[in-house]
Scaffold this motif. Structure first.
Motif, PDB file in Angstrom:
ATOM      1  N   ASN A 141       0.827  -1.209   0.000  1.00 48.34           N
ATOM      2  CA  ASN A 141       0.000   0.000   0.000  1.00 48.34           C
ATOM      3  C   ASN A 141       0.859   1.257   0.000  1.00 48.34           C
ATOM      4  O   ASN A 141       0.416   2.330   0.380  1.00 48.34           O
ATOM      5  N   ALA A 187      -1.967  -3.847  -8.387  1.00 48.15           N
ATOM      6  CA  ALA A 187      -3.045  -3.753  -9.376  1.00 48.15           C
ATOM      7  C   ALA A 187      -2.521  -3.118 -10.667  1.00 48.15           C
ATOM      8  O   ALA A 187      -3.182  -2.290 -11.282  1.00 48.15           O
ATOM      9  N   GLU A 201      -4.002   6.487  -5.433  1.00 53.54           N
ATOM     10  CA  GLU A 201      -4.820   5.378  -5.922  1.00 53.54           C
ATOM     11  C   GLU A 201      -4.337   4.034  -5.362  1.00 53.54           C
ATOM     12  O   GLU A 201      -5.145   3.182  -4.980  1.00 53.54           O
ATOM     13  N   ILE A 202      -3.031   3.865  -5.293  1.00 49.92           N
ATOM     14  CA  ILE A 202      -2.472   2.626  -4.733  1.00 49.92           C
ATOM     15  C   ILE A 202      -2.881   2.486  -3.275  1.00 49.92           C
ATOM     16  O   ILE A 202      -3.286   1.401  -2.840  1.00 49.92           O
ATOM     17  N   GLN A 258      -5.457   3.520  -1.867  1.00 49.38           N
ATOM     18  CA  GLN A 258      -6.884   3.212  -1.759  1.00 49.38           C
ATOM     19  C   GLN A 258      -7.161   1.750  -2.117  1.00 49.38           C
ATOM     20  O   GLN A 258      -8.217   1.233  -1.798  1.00 49.38           O
ATOM     21  N   THR A 259      -6.210   1.092  -2.762  1.00 50.96           N
ATOM     22  CA  THR A 259      -6.377  -0.296  -3.188  1.00 50.96           C
ATOM     23  C   THR A 259      -6.199  -1.266  -2.031  1.00 50.96           C
ATOM     24  O   THR A 259      -6.903  -2.268  -1.955  1.00 50.96           O
ATOM     25  N   PRO A 299     -11.360  -0.767   0.355  1.00 51.88           N
ATOM     26  CA  PRO A 299     -10.225  -1.204  -0.468  1.00 51.88           C
ATOM     27  C   PRO A 299     -10.495  -2.581  -1.066  1.00 51.88           C
ATOM     28  O   PRO A 299     -11.321  -3.345  -0.547  1.00 51.88           O
ATOM     29  N   GLU A 300      -9.808  -2.895  -2.143  1.00 54.39           N
ATOM     30  CA  GLU A 300      -9.933  -4.220  -2.755  1.00 54.39           C
ATOM     31  C   GLU A 300      -9.261  -5.276  -1.880  1.00 54.39           C
ATOM     32  O   GLU A 300      -9.688  -6.423  -1.848  1.00 54.39           O
TER      33      GLU A 300
END
Length: 187
Positions: free
Chosen positions: A11, A24, A36-37, A39-40, A117-118
């Motif tokens: 992260n 991702a 963005e990372i 938030q993943t 998050p994913e």
């Protein structure tokens, strides 16, 4: 062996000094993609006290969403939804410092879930808990299975039995990788 360090790379809390980390498909070295990372992949740390910033459970869960400018109505809905999922909906106005270790971890999990998050990374999330707290947190993890990608870093062999895949590391290198059955059959 580098498990927590690896997790912090997933992260972008840490950035590689050599090589490339893709999350991702996004390169963590690309400064424009860091938001963005992050938030993943959400992370639940070993010590829940290190994650609290709010005066109440509700405030604490809202903190991350406020920073992401999530509208208030949606924020309240998420707080309601995720505190119910982790069985902490009756504690919304409690001070996190007054909670047990297991309750604190469940609040930390609700805060991560609220960010949607994913991937959720549990970094030794049960290691500082009493047996009741371990059961509570492991039940939440079991309930999330199939709904989120879960990465659980643990030394607890019983917890690893619940995984679909186990990766054993030693000195920063993967030494075993397979199903729990495959791993435990390896002498």
């Amino acid at each position: 062996s580098g498990k927590s360090t690896l997790a912090k790379h997933l992260n972008a809390l840490l950035l590689p000094t050599a090589g490339t980390v893709l999350v991702a498909g996004m390169d963590t070295q690309n400064q424009e993609l860091l938001w963005e990372i992050r938030q993943t992949a959400g992370m639940v740390f070993q010590n829940p006290d290190n994650q609290f910033v709010g005066v109440t459970v509700k405030d604490d869960i809202a903190f991350g969403m406020e920073n992401h400018l999530i509208p208030r109505d949606e924020m309240l809905q998420r707080i309601d939804t995720y505190t119910k999922i982790v069985s902490m909906d009756k504690f919304l106005n409690h001070n996190p410092e007054q909670l047990s270790g297991g309750e604190k971890q469940r609040v930390a999990i609700a805060g991560i879930l609220a960010m949607d998050p994913e991937v959720i990374i549990f970094d030794e999330a049960t290691s500082m808990l009493d047996p009741k707290g371990v059961v509570e947190v492991n039940q939440v993890i079991a309930d999330l299975k199939g709904k989120k990608t879960i990465i659980a870093i643990t030394h607890n062999l019983e917890e690893s039995l619940q995984a679909d895949r186990v990766i054993v590391m030693n000195e920063g290198k993967i030494i075993l990788n397979g199903t729990p059955r495959e791993i435990f059959e390896n002498k």
